[in-house]
Write an enzyme that holds these catalytic residues in place. Structure first.
Site, PDB file in Angstrom:
ATOM      1  N   HIS A  60      12.070   4.217  -1.051  1.00  0.00           N
ATOM      2  CA  HIS A  60      11.616   3.492  -1.152  1.00  0.00           C
ATOM      3  C   HIS A  60      10.127   3.522  -1.740  1.00  0.00           C
ATOM      4  O   HIS A  60       9.376   4.333  -1.373  1.00  0.00           O
ATOM      5  CB  HIS A  60      11.246   3.452   0.333  1.00  0.00           C
ATOM      6  CG  HIS A  60      10.831   2.269   0.274  1.00  0.00           C
ATOM      7  ND1 HIS A  60      10.808   1.076   1.058  1.00  0.00           N
ATOM      8  CD2 HIS A  60       9.473   1.146  -0.704  1.00  0.00           C
ATOM      9  CE1 HIS A  60       9.379   0.210   1.901  1.00  0.00           C
ATOM     10  NE2 HIS A  60       9.233  -0.246   0.540  1.00  0.00           N
ATOM     11  N   HIS A  62       7.787   2.042  -5.748  1.00  0.00           N
ATOM     12  CA  HIS A  62       7.427   1.210  -6.859  1.00  0.00           C
ATOM     13  C   HIS A  62       7.033   2.014  -7.835  1.00  0.00           C
ATOM     14  O   HIS A  62       5.856   2.109  -8.190  1.00  0.00           O
ATOM     15  CB  HIS A  62       6.309  -0.004  -5.343  1.00  0.00           C
ATOM     16  CG  HIS A  62       6.321  -0.422  -4.714  1.00  0.00           C
ATOM     17  ND1 HIS A  62       7.373  -2.027  -4.355  1.00  0.00           N
ATOM     18  CD2 HIS A  62       6.616   0.517  -3.632  1.00  0.00           C
ATOM     19  CE1 HIS A  62       7.116  -1.743  -2.965  1.00  0.00           C
ATOM     20  NE2 HIS A  62       6.836  -0.998  -2.493  1.00  0.00           N
ATOM     21  N   ARG A  64       6.805  -0.360 -10.653  1.00  0.00           N
ATOM     22  CA  ARG A  64       5.498  -1.206 -11.442  1.00  0.00           C
ATOM     23  C   ARG A  64       6.104  -1.643 -12.628  1.00  0.00           C
ATOM     24  O   ARG A  64       5.956  -3.046 -12.695  1.00  0.00           O
ATOM     25  CB  ARG A  64       4.829  -0.927 -11.367  1.00  0.00           C
ATOM     26  CG  ARG A  64       3.442  -0.334  -9.926  1.00  0.00           C
ATOM     27  CD  ARG A  64       3.657  -1.600  -8.581  1.00  0.00           C
ATOM     28  NE  ARG A  64       2.658  -1.056  -8.303  1.00  0.00           N
ATOM     29  CZ  ARG A  64       2.879  -1.567  -6.620  1.00  0.00           C
ATOM     30  NH1 ARG A  64       3.682  -2.279  -6.318  1.00  0.00           N
ATOM     31  NH2 ARG A  64       2.006  -0.705  -5.117  1.00  0.00           N
ATOM     32  N   ASN A  94      10.065  -5.451  -6.290  1.00  0.00           N
ATOM     33  CA  ASN A  94       8.654  -6.676  -6.062  1.00  0.00           C
ATOM     34  C   ASN A  94       8.565  -6.436  -7.214  1.00  0.00           C
ATOM     35  O   ASN A  94       6.703  -6.152  -7.342  1.00  0.00           O
ATOM     36  CB  ASN A  94       8.267  -6.863  -5.059  1.00  0.00           C
ATOM     37  CG  ASN A  94       7.873  -4.782  -4.607  1.00  0.00           C
ATOM     38  OD1 ASN A  94       7.795  -4.792  -5.427  1.00  0.00           O
ATOM     39  ND2 ASN A  94       6.532  -5.129  -3.615  1.00  0.00           N
ATOM     40  N   HIS A 241       9.968   1.042   6.622  1.00  0.00           N
ATOM     41  CA  HIS A 241       8.490   1.997   6.841  1.00  0.00           C
ATOM     42  C   HIS A 241       7.659   1.372   8.830  1.00  0.00           C
ATOM     43  O   HIS A 241       7.384   0.101   8.479  1.00  0.00           O
ATOM     44  CB  HIS A 241       7.766   1.508   5.983  1.00  0.00           C
ATOM     45  CG  HIS A 241       7.321   0.067   5.187  1.00  0.00           C
ATOM     46  ND1 HIS A 241       7.555  -0.645   5.945  1.00  0.00           N
ATOM     47  CD2 HIS A 241       7.448  -0.460   3.685  1.00  0.00           C
ATOM     48  CE1 HIS A 241       7.631  -2.160   5.430  1.00  0.00           C
ATOM     49  NE2 HIS A 241       7.866  -1.913   4.138  1.00  0.00           N
ATOM     50  N   ASP A 314       6.849   5.342   0.226  1.00  0.00           N
ATOM     51  CA  ASP A 314       7.002   4.031   0.071  1.00  0.00           C
ATOM     52  C   ASP A 314       5.657   3.735  -1.201  1.00  0.00           C
ATOM     53  O   ASP A 314       4.563   3.448  -0.957  1.00  0.00           O
ATOM     54  CB  ASP A 314       6.304   3.111   1.017  1.00  0.00           C
ATOM     55  CG  ASP A 314       6.233   1.659   0.701  1.00  0.00           C
ATOM     56  OD1 ASP A 314       6.637   0.676  -0.331  1.00  0.00           O
ATOM     57  OD2 ASP A 314       5.680   0.807   1.652  1.00  0.00           O
ATOM     58  N   HIS A 318      -1.022   1.685  -7.778  1.00  0.00           N
ATOM     59  CA  HIS A 318      -3.088   0.683  -7.996  1.00  0.00           C
ATOM     60  C   HIS A 318      -3.837   1.256  -8.798  1.00  0.00           C
ATOM     61  O   HIS A 318      -4.115   2.442  -8.689  1.00  0.00           O
ATOM     62  CB  HIS A 318      -3.251  -0.052  -5.862  1.00  0.00           C
ATOM     63  CG  HIS A 318      -2.284  -1.147  -5.282  1.00  0.00           C
ATOM     64  ND1 HIS A 318      -1.630  -1.896  -6.609  1.00  0.00           N
ATOM     65  CD2 HIS A 318      -1.726  -0.646  -4.671  1.00  0.00           C
ATOM     66  CE1 HIS A 318      -0.676  -2.656  -4.976  1.00  0.00           C
ATOM     67  NE2 HIS A 318      -0.519  -1.861  -4.267  1.00  0.00           N
ATOM     68  N   PHE A 332      -2.779  -3.516  -1.003  1.00  0.00           N
ATOM     69  CA  PHE A 332      -1.921  -2.313   0.048  1.00  0.00           C
ATOM     70  C   PHE A 332      -0.778  -1.616  -0.872  1.00  0.00           C
ATOM     71  O   PHE A 332      -0.827  -1.725  -2.165  1.00  0.00           O
ATOM     72  CB  PHE A 332      -1.089  -3.124   0.964  1.00  0.00           C
ATOM     73  CG  PHE A 332      -1.848  -4.740   2.035  1.00  0.00           C
ATOM     74  CD1 PHE A 332      -2.299  -4.057   2.927  1.00  0.00           C
ATOM     75  CD2 PHE A 332      -2.083  -6.147   0.755  1.00  0.00           C
ATOM     76  CE1 PHE A 332      -2.980  -5.067   3.499  1.00  0.00           C
ATOM     77  CE2 PHE A 332      -2.356  -6.795   2.436  1.00  0.00           C
ATOM     78  CZ  PHE A 332      -3.349  -6.585   3.378  1.00  0.00           C
TER      79      PHE A 332
HETATM   80 ZN   LIG Z   1       7.288  -1.207  -0.478  1.00  0.00          ZN
END
Ligand SMILES: [Zn+2]
Length: 440
Positions: A60, A62, A64, A94, A241, A314, A318, A332
């Site tokens: 899991h 990200h 980006r 995402n 999660h 996860d 950012h 988040f």
């Molecule tokens: Zn996530």
């Protein structure tokens, strides 16, 4: 290139208990495991007192890319993974735009081939634009290489759609990993719909009581609904999660009934309470939110007793600018690839919450099995499989310094923490990609 790792302590499901062996790597594969292997032509690594495990898997993350490369990209994400001991990741869909069509998935996997220094896999969206309205072409996405389907960040509000996603998942042999939680986006959508129809919705029947009035409260309700749908459709569902004691109970009960449900927990939900998060600030603002001490304890117990199958970071980078905003305006997410192993060893293995073997299983063979990578040899340490390996020094003490991370993100709630245990070699297909946390 040949590599001979001498006298490492192997921790892997292939062995009942840790044992000291030499491991010979050649042509990108594990060639031989034995005592006193002779290979004068190989470069030799003295691994006495060190732990050798199958390359770590993070199911899991990200990265980006595409669309938000200022937060992270496939290159920097992969460097962070390698530095942290991870040889395989599975990314969330995402991105901007989301990975909701075979073409987008194909493009992403092509870019990853060029930019990633570790094995990169991706999930795909459950619904087009992840908007919860129309199912994506799940069969084609699976065929193109998606390892699971998820609308990360959003639940699938419609029960009928979720049921169909599970049926398609079962038919196509692809795992469904819903995001069991309301999002602001979702709630707005429901409210708009409700206005139109004057009907009560599933979401609004749930309590609305998470800390700070944030609307991220209905995890247990969604988990219950989605597990029941999985039970009826006999599909495999994986809960991302888990953050609440109540959710752990629901999953434990479903497992007892024989539902095909697996679950994951993140280091932050295992180690940081809501109270601590307030002190840390926006770098601990995450979705689902950090919870009470009681929840943290329940997740640890769930992890130890097998209710929760895997540990995943996860990793959600950012920009520092975004995370420096006040709490209510900051996005988040927390980063995790460069701290997960150290945190697990320091705070779960050292105090005896998990055995070392359990912790390694939850970061190697278990995620590999759940996401269908075990057939490729991921999570295994035996002759004939690709030489993805992580060498760990359990005695190495180090301090988390997020300013030195390979990730573009600095949103690490563990900054300054003292850790005990570190990946000192990350090997992908027989090649050393990171040493002592430094990418080669
Ligand atoms: Zn996530």
């Amino acid at each position: 290139m040949k590599l001979l790792i001498k006298k490492a302590t192997l921790v892997t499901t292939e062995l009942k208990s840790p044992e000291v062996f030499d491991v010979l790597i050649s042509g990108g594969e594990i060639k031989e495991i034995g005592q006193d292997i002779l290979a004068p032509e190989a470069s030799t690594i003295d691994a006495r007192g060190k732990i050798l495990v199958p390359g770590l898997v993070d199911a899991h993350v990200h990265f980006r890319e595409p669309g938000q490369e200022y937060k992270e990209d496939l290159r920097t994400g992969s460097l962070a993974a390698a530095a942290g001991g991870f040889t395989t990741v599975i990314a969330e869909p995402n991105t901007v735009p989301p990975i909701d069509t075979p073409k987008r998935l194909r493009n992403l996997l092509e870019i990853a081939k060029k930019k990633s220094i570790i094995n990169f896999y991706s999930k795909a969206a459950i619904t087009i634009k992840m908007s919860g309205s129309k199912l994506a072409d799940i069969a084609k996405l699976k065929e193109t290489g998606a390892k699971a389907i998820s609308d990360d960040g959003n639940p699938v509000p419609s029960q009928r759609l979720m049921r169909n996603a599970l049926i398609k998942g079962k038919e196509g042999g692809i795992l469904v990993t819903p995001h069991c939680e309301e999002s602001a986006f979702y709630r707005e959508r429901i409210l708009r719909k409700q206005e139109k129809r004057g009907q009560p919705s599933f979401c609004l029947q749930m309590p609305y009581s998470s800390p700070g009035g944030s609307p991220y409260s209905s995890e247990a309700g969604f988990i219950k609904r989605d597990i029941e749908l999985a039970e009826k459709t006999e599909a495999h569902i994986h809960i991302s999660h888990v953050s609440l004691a109540q959710s752990v109970d629901i999953i434990a009960n479903a497992k007892k009934r024989g539902v095909r449900v697996t679950a994951e927990a993140t280091p932050h939900h295992l180690l940081i309470t809501e109270q601590m998060a307030k002190e840390i600030g926006p770098n601990a603002k995450v979705n689902p939110p950090l919870r009470s001490e009681e929840d943290v304890v329940a997740i640890r117990e769930g992890l130890a007793n097998g209710t929760i199958d895997i540990i995943a970071s996860d990793h959600a980078p950012h920009s520092p600018e975004e995370k420096n905003r006040p709490w209510d305006q900051a996005p988040f997410g927390v980063i995790g690839l460069e701290t997960t192993l150290g945190l697990v060893l320091t705070f779960l293995v050292r105090p005896g919450i998990l055995t070392l073997s359990q912790a390694i299983e939850k970061m190697t063979i278990m995620p590999a099995r759940i996401f269908g990578l075990d057939g490729l040899g991921v999570g295994s340490l035996r002759p004939g499989v690709k030489a993805d390996l992580t060498l760990i020094d359990l005695d190495r003490k180090w301090k988390v310094d997020a300013s030195r991370f390979y990730s573009k993100g600095r949103n690490c709630p563990f900054n300054g923490w003292e850790l005990h245990g570190k990946a000192i070699l990350t090997i992908v297909a027989g090649r050393i990609v990171a040493k002592d946390g430094v990418v080669m």
